[in-house]
Enzyme design. Structure first.
Site, PDB file in Angstrom:
ATOM      1  N   HIS A  34      13.368 -22.131   3.934  1.00 44.69           N
ATOM      2  CA  HIS A  34      12.629 -20.973   4.443  1.00 44.69           C
ATOM      3  C   HIS A  34      13.528 -19.787   4.773  1.00 44.69           C
ATOM      4  O   HIS A  34      13.050 -18.673   4.973  1.00 44.69           O
ATOM      5  CB  HIS A  34      11.775 -21.357   5.662  1.00 44.69           C
ATOM      6  N   ASP A  77      11.794 -28.584   3.507  1.00 41.16           N
ATOM      7  CA  ASP A  77      12.467 -27.332   3.880  1.00 41.16           C
ATOM      8  C   ASP A  77      13.981 -27.486   3.730  1.00 41.16           C
ATOM      9  O   ASP A  77      14.715 -27.589   4.713  1.00 41.16           O
ATOM     10  CB  ASP A  77      12.090 -26.964   5.313  1.00 41.16           C
ATOM     11  N   SER A 178      18.400 -21.603  12.128  1.00 44.82           N
ATOM     12  CA  SER A 178      17.877 -22.296  10.943  1.00 44.82           C
ATOM     13  C   SER A 178      18.978 -22.635   9.954  1.00 44.82           C
ATOM     14  O   SER A 178      19.871 -21.825   9.702  1.00 44.82           O
ATOM     15  CB  SER A 178      16.852 -21.415  10.223  1.00 44.82           C
TER      16      SER A 178
END
Length: 239
Positions: A34, A77, A178
């Protein structure tokens, strides 16, 4: 072995840090899908990205980006980034396929902000603060699954891993983390990459563990992708 994934946006110019990443091979970094493809942009274009290693701040151009072919929403992801040149750093230790980490002492780290809206489901992108770390433990998948299903209607699966502070207290990753590592200290004294930061309910919201992409689950995919791309290069069919 931890890197900052940085973006030169075609419309906004040089944005800088978007996400973290982890060196798993001399020429390959793993990160969250993402970070590269999301609701704001989809930019799997290698020349727009670079990675930076600290503290020397050495920058590497990117040769190839591989996003998991089944990435959608909060599932699968994970993405791989191939460096233009091998990095002179030691890659992280990878777990064995199927290895579990529940109850093990772990550390998540990254260049994050320190707060977010406490009731908003948060993808961990954002402008970085100082590099920091937090001590966590991997928690029961069933506890995590029930909380995210009831609050956000998100179904977690075998590719997810959850970690939280002691007793699900307020501690965890935040915006900008992330793709960064969740490393766990195992019985042999070595630290293994258990997961990469994916999402959470705010920044360390009490009662809601952070969710990571489980590396042990994706080892077969990682090995196939690296072998495929390196074989294509040797045969002269690299695209």
């Amino acid at each position: 072995m931890q890197v900052s994934l940085q973006l030169l946006h075609p419309g906004m110019g040089y944005v800088g840090h978007i996400c973290g990443g982890v060196l798993i091979h001399q020429s390959w970094v793993v990160t969250a899908a993402h970070c590269i493809k999301n609701e704001k942009y989809a930019l799997p274009i290698s020349h727009l990205w670079s990675v930076q290693f600290g503290p020397e701040l050495k920058r590497f151009a990117i040769k190839e980006i591989v996003i998991h072919e089944m990435f959608a929403g909060y599932n699968h992801d994970i993405a791989l980034v191939q460096l233009s040149n091998p990095a002179p750093y030691v890659p992280v230790c990878l777990p064995k396929s199927g290895q579990g980490f529940q109850g093990i002492r772990c550390v998540a780290s990254g260049w994050s902000t320190t707060s977010a809206a406490p009731t908003t489901l948060t993808r961990r992108m954002g402008i970085p603060g100082p590099r920091a770390h937090v001590h966590l433990s991997v928690v029961s998948s069933s506890v995590c699954r029930n909380r995210y299903l009831s609050a956000y209607n998100i179904t977690l699966n075998a590719g997810h891993l959850c970690a939280a502070g002691k007793g699900l207290l307020t501690s965890g990753t935040c915006l900008g983390d992330s793709g960064g590592p969740l490393q766990c200290n195992m019985a042999d004294g070595r630290w293994y990459l258990a997961g990469i930061t994916a999402f959470g309910s705010g920044c360390g919201r009490p009662g809601y563990p952070d969710v990571y992409t489980r590396l042990a689950y994706y080892l077969p995919w990682i090995k196939v992708q690296i072998k495929k791309h390196e074989s294509a290069e040797k045969s002269g069919n690299y695209l």
